[in-house]
Design a protein around this motif. Structure first.
Motif, mmCIF file in Angstrom:
data_model
loop_
_atom_site.group_PDB
_atom_site.id
_atom_site.type_symbol
_atom_site.label_atom_id
_atom_site.label_comp_id
_atom_site.label_asym_id
_atom_site.label_seq_id
_atom_site.Cartn_x
_atom_site.Cartn_y
_atom_site.Cartn_z
ATOM 1 N N VAL A 1 0.783 -1.028 0.078
ATOM 2 C CA VAL A 1 -0.212 0.204 0.083
ATOM 3 C C VAL A 1 0.927 1.143 -0.216
ATOM 4 C CG1 VAL A 1 -1.818 1.293 1.403
ATOM 5 C CG2 VAL A 1 -2.038 -1.219 1.050
ATOM 6 N N GLU A 2 1.926 1.026 0.776
ATOM 7 C CA GLU A 2 2.686 2.409 0.872
ATOM 8 C C GLU A 2 3.243 3.058 -0.575
ATOM 9 O OE1 GLU A 2 3.605 0.133 4.743
ATOM 10 O OE2 GLU A 2 3.121 -0.386 2.664
ATOM 11 N N SER A 3 3.602 1.923 -1.314
ATOM 12 C CA SER A 3 4.294 2.474 -2.620
ATOM 13 C C SER A 3 3.191 2.692 -3.591
ATOM 14 C CB SER A 3 5.177 1.340 -3.260
ATOM 15 O OG SER A 3 4.842 0.005 -3.350
ATOM 16 N N ALA A 4 2.122 1.730 -3.559
ATOM 17 C CA ALA A 4 0.973 2.232 -4.597
ATOM 18 C C ALA A 4 0.320 3.497 -4.182
ATOM 19 C CB ALA A 4 -0.098 0.909 -3.977
ATOM 20 N N LEU A 5 0.355 3.852 -3.084
ATOM 21 C CA LEU A 5 -0.231 5.202 -2.745
ATOM 22 C C LEU A 5 0.738 6.186 -2.798
ATOM 23 C CD1 LEU A 5 -3.199 4.132 -0.160
ATOM 24 C CD2 LEU A 5 -3.501 4.207 -2.758
ATOM 25 N N GLY A 6 1.835 5.705 -2.969
ATOM 26 C CA GLY A 6 2.800 6.881 -2.768
ATOM 27 C C GLY A 6 3.315 7.478 -4.034
ATOM 28 N N ASN A 7 4.907 7.139 -4.190
ATOM 29 C CA ASN A 7 5.432 7.341 -5.311
ATOM 30 C C ASN A 7 5.790 6.040 -6.289
ATOM 31 O OD1 ASN A 7 7.479 6.117 -4.020
ATOM 32 N ND2 ASN A 7 8.690 7.431 -3.847
ATOM 33 N N GLY A 8 5.417 5.003 -6.085
ATOM 34 C CA GLY A 8 5.446 3.865 -6.773
ATOM 35 C C GLY A 8 6.672 3.196 -6.808
ATOM 36 N N ILE A 9 7.721 3.586 -5.815
ATOM 37 C CA ILE A 9 8.795 2.997 -5.536
ATOM 38 C C ILE A 9 8.639 1.838 -4.323
ATOM 39 C CG2 ILE A 9 11.314 3.150 -4.836
ATOM 40 C CD1 ILE A 9 11.277 6.266 -5.710
ATOM 41 N N CYS A 10 8.984 0.719 -4.681
ATOM 42 C CA CYS A 10 8.593 -0.496 -3.674
ATOM 43 C C CYS A 10 9.780 -0.822 -2.816
ATOM 44 C CB CYS A 10 7.990 -1.506 -4.453
ATOM 45 S SG CYS A 10 7.663 -3.221 -3.664
ATOM 46 N N ASP A 11 9.605 -0.985 -1.636
ATOM 47 C CA ASP A 11 10.550 -1.526 -0.795
ATOM 48 C C ASP A 11 9.954 -2.489 0.200
ATOM 49 O OD1 ASP A 11 9.300 -0.024 0.955
ATOM 50 O OD2 ASP A 11 11.046 1.154 1.726
ATOM 51 N N GLU A 12 9.001 -3.365 -0.601
ATOM 52 C CA GLU A 12 8.436 -4.424 0.204
ATOM 53 C C GLU A 12 9.430 -5.358 0.296
ATOM 54 O OE1 GLU A 12 5.250 -7.771 -0.416
ATOM 55 O OE2 GLU A 12 5.044 -6.008 -1.774
ATOM 56 N N ASN A 13 9.470 -5.925 1.534
ATOM 57 C CA ASN A 13 10.350 -7.307 1.750
ATOM 58 C C ASN A 13 9.942 -8.610 1.263
ATOM 59 O OD1 ASN A 13 12.115 -5.820 3.331
ATOM 60 N ND2 ASN A 13 11.965 -6.899 5.358
ATOM 61 N N TRP A 14 10.593 -9.486 0.884
ATOM 62 C CA TRP A 14 10.376 -10.875 0.178
ATOM 63 C C TRP A 14 10.492 -11.695 1.391
ATOM 64 C CZ3 TRP A 14 7.848 -12.923 -3.425
ATOM 65 C CH2 TRP A 14 7.679 -14.501 -3.719
ATOM 66 N N THR A 15 9.425 -12.546 1.798
ATOM 67 C CA THR A 15 9.835 -13.447 2.883
ATOM 68 C C THR A 15 10.108 -14.898 2.326
ATOM 69 O OG1 THR A 15 8.087 -12.357 4.063
ATOM 70 C CG2 THR A 15 8.544 -14.783 4.731
ATOM 71 N N PHE A 16 11.209 -15.396 2.690
ATOM 72 C CA PHE A 16 11.710 -16.806 2.070
ATOM 73 C C PHE A 16 11.256 -18.008 3.151
ATOM 74 C CE2 PHE A 16 15.318 -14.360 0.384
ATOM 75 C CZ PHE A 16 15.052 -14.441 -0.905
ATOM 76 N N LEU A 17 11.162 -17.122 4.711
ATOM 77 C CA LEU A 17 10.738 -18.331 5.606
ATOM 78 C C LEU A 17 9.875 -17.530 6.483
ATOM 79 C CD1 LEU A 17 14.356 -19.870 6.395
ATOM 80 C CD2 LEU A 17 12.434 -20.965 5.021
#
Length: 471
Positions: A332-348
């Protein structure tokens, strides 16, 4: 006079302090980004791995993605090459760290932890290589121009796994913290990965059934150290990174490193966020979405999936997708912000450890109260009735199904097919032989698709490498 340039770091002058050793090991974590690297065509390793499982389609521009879905790809697919090269690059750095850090004058406990992290990371990357490509070159020391490993042969799977296990057992004894909220390896990460390795080696192709007990024992050590989130949104927001049930993630931060996870998985060409492109590169099939039990919270709108969203720029309008896309990767943060995504990817994360414990325990002794307790905690959160009174085989299939539904599109399904040779037949809601059952897209898995091909460029450069069967 010749003046020595100490800023020109080479192996002989780099590992001279604790801070250098720490910085070098930190750098190995950057190689985790390879799995989330994406391009404008909608190609990314995390998507390729998922498409092999057969429960997603791709609406983007990628010819390679379409070829994977329809099982007509070939060894020149650039994704196969990037994963191979980046994994071996990470392994090379881990090998160098393990060779050089023991000679650095530094605090003994810190040194031990850094070596444990390097061992965990080497095991992590080899675990991906051996599952994706099968027999792979096993290199455990730095390679020089005169090294016999400069042009290595492939090492049998049965010889690679003991090295992975040895690294993880050593890492478990290295003084790592029980949990970690900075993105570094922890005991929880080591034990969950080791439990996964044991579970995998108990199935195909090795079938070391004694490893079920070892998988259960390792997973059990993790269960009390983490807690399930009370809100599925915490799986993909910024406020809960490396917390709660999140055991090991690839970490991102705007201004440092970013990714295209959300951009790749939002609906194709529909304005639901501030992204330059909406790629629709991985879209769950309707049949898979419909395989969730009635009332399952995970299948309700904006839990794991979503089918509509306010239009970006004009939230008074609603964009209807015509599909069920992955809300679990919508930042949501990047979608409603500036489009720059820093979502973490979860391995475990914790539910995987819980389900490993339940499955492995069931294989050893049939359904137990403790095994039921783990799967039922996941089901209770999903607002489903608890399981009870199942036979060993019924419980086995219930766990497999829960893995598909809870760990959906987290790069687990393809590896489950490899180790069980069973596929989730969502149309009939049962597990069937992977090589004679068509998936919901009408594709029946070819046995060659249990492994990726060795990248053609690697074979061209190293005549000692052979190709996997069928490729």
């Amino acid at each position: 006079m010749d003046e020595k340039n100490n800023s020109n770091f080479v192996k002989s002058n780099y590992f001279t302090s604790a801070s250098q050793a720490q910085t070098f090991v930190n750098g190995i974590y950057n190689k985790l980004y390879l799995f989330q690297n994406g391009d404008a065509y909608g190609e990314s390793p995390f998507i390729t791995i998922e498409l092999f499982a057969g429960h997603a389609t791709s609406l983007g521009q990628s010819v390679n993605n379409g070829n994977v879905i329809n099982q007509r790809t070939d060894p020149v697919n650039p994704g196969f090459e990037s994963v191979w090269q980046n994994c071996y690059s990470a392994i090379a750095n881990a090998n160098l760290a393990l060779q050089e850090i023991p000679n650095v004058a530094m605090d003994g406990a810190q040194k031990k932890r850094l070596l444990g992290e390097a061992q965990f990371l080497r095991a992590f990357f080899y675990y991906h290589l051996v599952r994706l490509y099968g027999d792979v070159p096993l290199i455990t020391a730095p390679v020089t121009v005169d090294s016999p490993d400069l042009f290595p042969t492939r090492t049998p799977v049965a010889q690679v796994y003991p090295v992975i296990i040895s690294d993880l057992v050593s890492a478990e004894a290295s003084g790592l913290p029980e949990t970690d909220q900075t993105g570094h390896a922890s005991l929880g990460a080591v034990r969950t990965l080791l439990a996964s390795v044991y579970l995998t080696t108990a199935g195909f192709p090795l079938n070391i059934t004694a490893n079920y007990a070892l998988a259960a024992a390792e997973a059990q050590k993790v269960l009390s150290s983490y807690t399930l989130f009370t809100d599925y949104a915490y799986l993909h927001d910024n406020a809960h990174k490396n917390q709660g049930e999140l055991i090991f993630q690839s970490n991102y931060l705007v201004g440092v490193s970013t990714n295209a996870i959300t951009q790749l998985t939002v609906p194709f060409n529909l304005p639901v966020g501030a992204y330059g492109d909406h790629l629709g590169a991985m879209v769950p099939t309707n049949q898979f979405f419909n395989s969730y039990e009635a009332g399952d919270l995970r299948a309700q709108e904006r839990q794991f999936y979503f089918s509509s969203y306010p239009q970006y720029g004009d939230p008074t309008k609603t964009v209807v997708f015509g599909s069920h896309n992955l809300y679990k990767y919508f930042q949501v943060e990047s979608a409603l912000g500036n489009g720059i995504c820093d979502e973490n990817w979860t391995f475990l994360r914790l539910p995987e450890a819980m389900l490993i414990y339940a499955e492995a325990t069931n294989e050893v002794s049939g359904p137990t109260a403790d095994a039921y307790a783990q799967i039922n905690k996941i089901r209770t959160r999903a607002q489903l009735a608890p399981l009870s009174g199942l036979s060993q085989d019924q419980f086995r299939q219930a766990i497999w199904k829960e893995r598909y539904h809870e760990l959906a599109y987290e790069n687990k399904a393809y590896f489950d097919i490899q180790r069980t040779h069973m596929i989730y037949d969502v149309t009939n809601n049962k597990f069937s032989d992977a090589f004679s059952t068509a998936n919901e897209q009408g594709v029946t898995m070819k046995q060659q698709y249990l492994l990726w091909p060795v990248p053609q460029r690697e074979i061209n450069n190293n005549k000692k490498l052979t190709q996997n069967t069928g490729w």
